[in-house]
Write an enzyme that holds these catalytic residues in place. Structure first.
Site, PDB file in Angstrom:
ATOM      1  N   HIS A   1       7.861  13.154  -7.008  1.00  0.00           N
ATOM      2  CA  HIS A   1       7.769  14.477  -5.423  1.00  0.00           C
ATOM      3  C   HIS A   1       7.950  15.826  -6.110  1.00  0.00           C
ATOM      4  O   HIS A   1       8.809  15.640  -7.646  1.00  0.00           O
ATOM      5  CB  HIS A   1       8.795  15.006  -4.452  1.00  0.00           C
TER       6      HIS A   1
ATOM      7  N   SER B   1       3.002  12.670   1.529  1.00  0.00           N
ATOM      8  CA  SER B   1       4.230  13.173   1.109  1.00  0.00           C
ATOM      9  C   SER B   1       4.057  14.067   0.077  1.00  0.00           C
ATOM     10  O   SER B   1       4.863  14.996   0.388  1.00  0.00           O
ATOM     11  CB  SER B   1       5.293  12.311   0.824  1.00  0.00           C
TER      12      SER B   1
ATOM     13  N   ASP C   1      13.435   9.555  -8.412  1.00  0.00           N
ATOM     14  CA  ASP C   1      11.664  10.014  -7.725  1.00  0.00           C
ATOM     15  C   ASP C   1      11.057  11.107  -8.295  1.00  0.00           C
ATOM     16  O   ASP C   1      11.806  12.358  -8.775  1.00  0.00           O
ATOM     17  CB  ASP C   1      12.086  11.414  -6.651  1.00  0.00           C
TER      18      ASP C   1
END
Length: 397
Positions: free
Chosen positions: A374, A125, A371
Site C-alpha cells: 500500500h 485494498s 507493508d
C-alpha cells in the site's frame, strides 16, 4: 410597397442596434466562455497528444494538497505520519510525462467534471487506497457525507451533496466469484475462482447507471493455489499438484478475471472505464512474509534502477502487459458509447520504493510486519489522481 418599406426600416434599425451592442460591450458578454471553461479547454488540448504514463519523477517543493488534519476521514492504516514516519522527502516529487506537463490536481474542477455522476473503485485494498487518496483530495473542495459502510469498511460510499457526486469503493480482490478452501475447519488461503462470474458485490452494490469505474487487481493472485472454474466445470488450476488437472500460470487467472469484469461493464451505457495497471510492491531483502522491508526515503531516478532491487520486476511488467492486452480486446468488442482507457501507473510506481508505509501502518494485529504494497497518504499515490483527471479530460473529445 408600403409594407416592404416598413420591413426595410425595421431591418436597418435591428442592424444598427446590433452593431452598437457588439462594439460597445466586451465580447465575453456574447461568448459566455468562463475562465474555468477556457482553462479546461486548454488542458484538454494539452493532453490530447501526450503520453501521460512515460516520464520521470521530478522535484516539487510545494506542500501536499492535504494532510491528516485537512483530511480527518483519512484511514489510519495509510496515515504514515500518525504511525511514526518522520521523513518527508518522499512527498517532494511529482510525476512529469516526457511529452507534456500535468497540472496539479484541482478538487473544485474535478468535482465540476463529475457533477451529478457516480464513480466506483473496484478491486482490492490498493483500490481502496486509491479511492482514499481521491477522497482526501476532493475533501479540499467539499466535505462529503459517508452514506454507506459495510464489510468492515471494504464497501464504502460517499456523497458530495453540493455536486450530487457519489464516490464508492467495492472490495473484490479477484474481481470474479471466489470461495476460500477450508480444510479440517481451517481456512487455507487457497481459492476456487469462477472465471466467468463477477463477484456478487458487483451485482448487489453497483447502481444501475454507473458513470465511471476504475478497475484493478493483481496482488491477491500471487503465491496462492487456485482451482479454476468456467460454466460450472473445473478447467484447471494454478500452483496445484494433482496430475489430472490442467496447469495454468497465475497470469492466466488474472487475464480471465479482467476479461470477465470488462465484459460485465458493457451493460452500463455511456460508462467510462479506467483499467488501473498493477501497482508493484517493493519488498527488499526478502518477501512480504520473509523479512522483506521497504525503508527507502527517495525515489529511483530511472526505471532500470528498479530492476536491480525488485525481485518481481519482470513479473510486474508481464502482469501490466496482460492487463493492457485485455483492455485492447475490450475496445475491439465495445460500442461507440463505451469509453475504455488505461491508467497505466506501473512503470511510474516501480520507481517509488519510498512511498510505502513499511512499519508505519498502525495495525496492532500485525505489529512488526512491513507493508510494502500500500501507499502512504499523502504520498506518491496522489499522482494516480493527477493522471486519472488528465486521462478523463483527454477522453472528453
Amino acid at each position: 410597397m408600403k409594407n416592404y418599406f416598413s420591413l426595410y426600416c425595421y431591418v436597418c434599425i435591428f442592424l444598427c442596434i446590433s452593431y452598437f451592442l457588439i462594439h460597445s460591450y466586451p465580447l465575453e458578454i456574447f461568448n459566455k466562455v468562463t475562465p474555468q471553461e477556457n482553462h479546461v479547454s486548454n488542458l484538454i488540448q494539452r493532453y490530447q497528444k501526450c503520453d501521460l504514463f512515460t516520464g520521470h519523477w521530478i522535484r516539487d517543493m510545494e506542500q501536499p494538497l492535504y494532510t491528516s488534519k485537512s483530511c480527518p476521514i483519512m484511514g489510519d492504516l495509510r496515515n504514515c505520519f500518525l504511525n511514526g514516519r518522520v521523513d518527508t522527502d518522499f512527498l517532494k516529487w511529482r510525476w512529469q510525462p516526457d511529452t507534456c506537463e500535468i497540472s496539479r490536481f484541482d478538487p473544485k474542477l474535478f468535482l465540476e467534471m463529475v457533477r451529478g455522476k457516480s464513480m466506483a473503485f473496484i478491486g482490492d485494498s490498493v483500490a481502496r487506497n486509491h479511492m482514499e487518496s481521491l477522497l482526501c483530495l476532493l475533501y479540499q473542495g467539499e466535505i462529503p457525507e459517508n452514506i454507506y459502510w459495510a464489510e468492515e469498511g471494504r464497501i464504502l460510499k460517499y456523497h458530495f451533496r453540493n455536486h450530487d457526486f457519489t464516490l464508492m469503493v467495492l472490495w473484490t480482490p479477484f474481481l470474479v466469484e471466489e470461495n476460500e478452501i477450508v480444510s479440517h475447519g481451517i481456512k487455507t488461503d487457497n481459492y476456487t475462482l469462477h472465471l466467468d462470474k463477477v463477484h456478487e458485490v458487483w451485482l448487489k452494490q453497483l447502481p444501475s447507471s454507473l458513470d465511471y469505474a476504475i478497475i484493478s487487481t493483481g496482488h491477491w493472485f500471487f503465491n496462492r493455489r487456485f482451482y479454476l472454474y468456467q460454466d460450472g466445470a473445473l478447467i484447471g488450476c494454478v500452483s496445484c499438484s494433482e496430475p489430472d488437472i490442467p496447469k495454468y500460470d497465475f497470469k492466466f487467472a488474472v487475464r480471465m478475471s479482467i476479461r470477465t469484469a470488462l465484459e460485465y461493464t458493457e451493460r452500463f451505457k455511456g460508462i467510462t472505464i479506467a483499467l488501473r495497471t498493477f501497482s508493484p510492491g517493493h519488498f527488499e531483502n526478502g518477501g512480504w512474509n520473509a523479512g522483506g522491508s521497504c525503508t527507502r526515503t527517495s525515489p529511483l531516478h530511472e526505471l532500470s534502477d528498479a530492476y536491480k532491487i525488485i525481485s518481481t520486476y519482470n513479473v510486474t511488467l508481464e502482469l501490466r502487459g496482460v492487463q493492457l492486452e485485455e483492455l485492447e480486446r475490450a475496445k475491439r468488442r465495445g460500442g461507440a458509447d463505451r469509453r475504455l482507457l488505461p491508467l497505466d501507473v506501473t512503470r511510474a510506481m516501480l520507481m517509488r520504493p519510498d512511498g510505502h508505509p513499511d512499519i508505519h501502518f498502525g495495525n496492532v494485529w500485525k505489529r512488526g510486519s512491513h507493508d510494502c504494497v500500500h501507499w502512504c497518504l499523502p504520498g506518491p499515490i496522489d499522482a494516480w489522481n493527477d493522471l486519472l483527471f488528465a486521462a478523463l479530460l483527454k477522453e472528453t473529445v
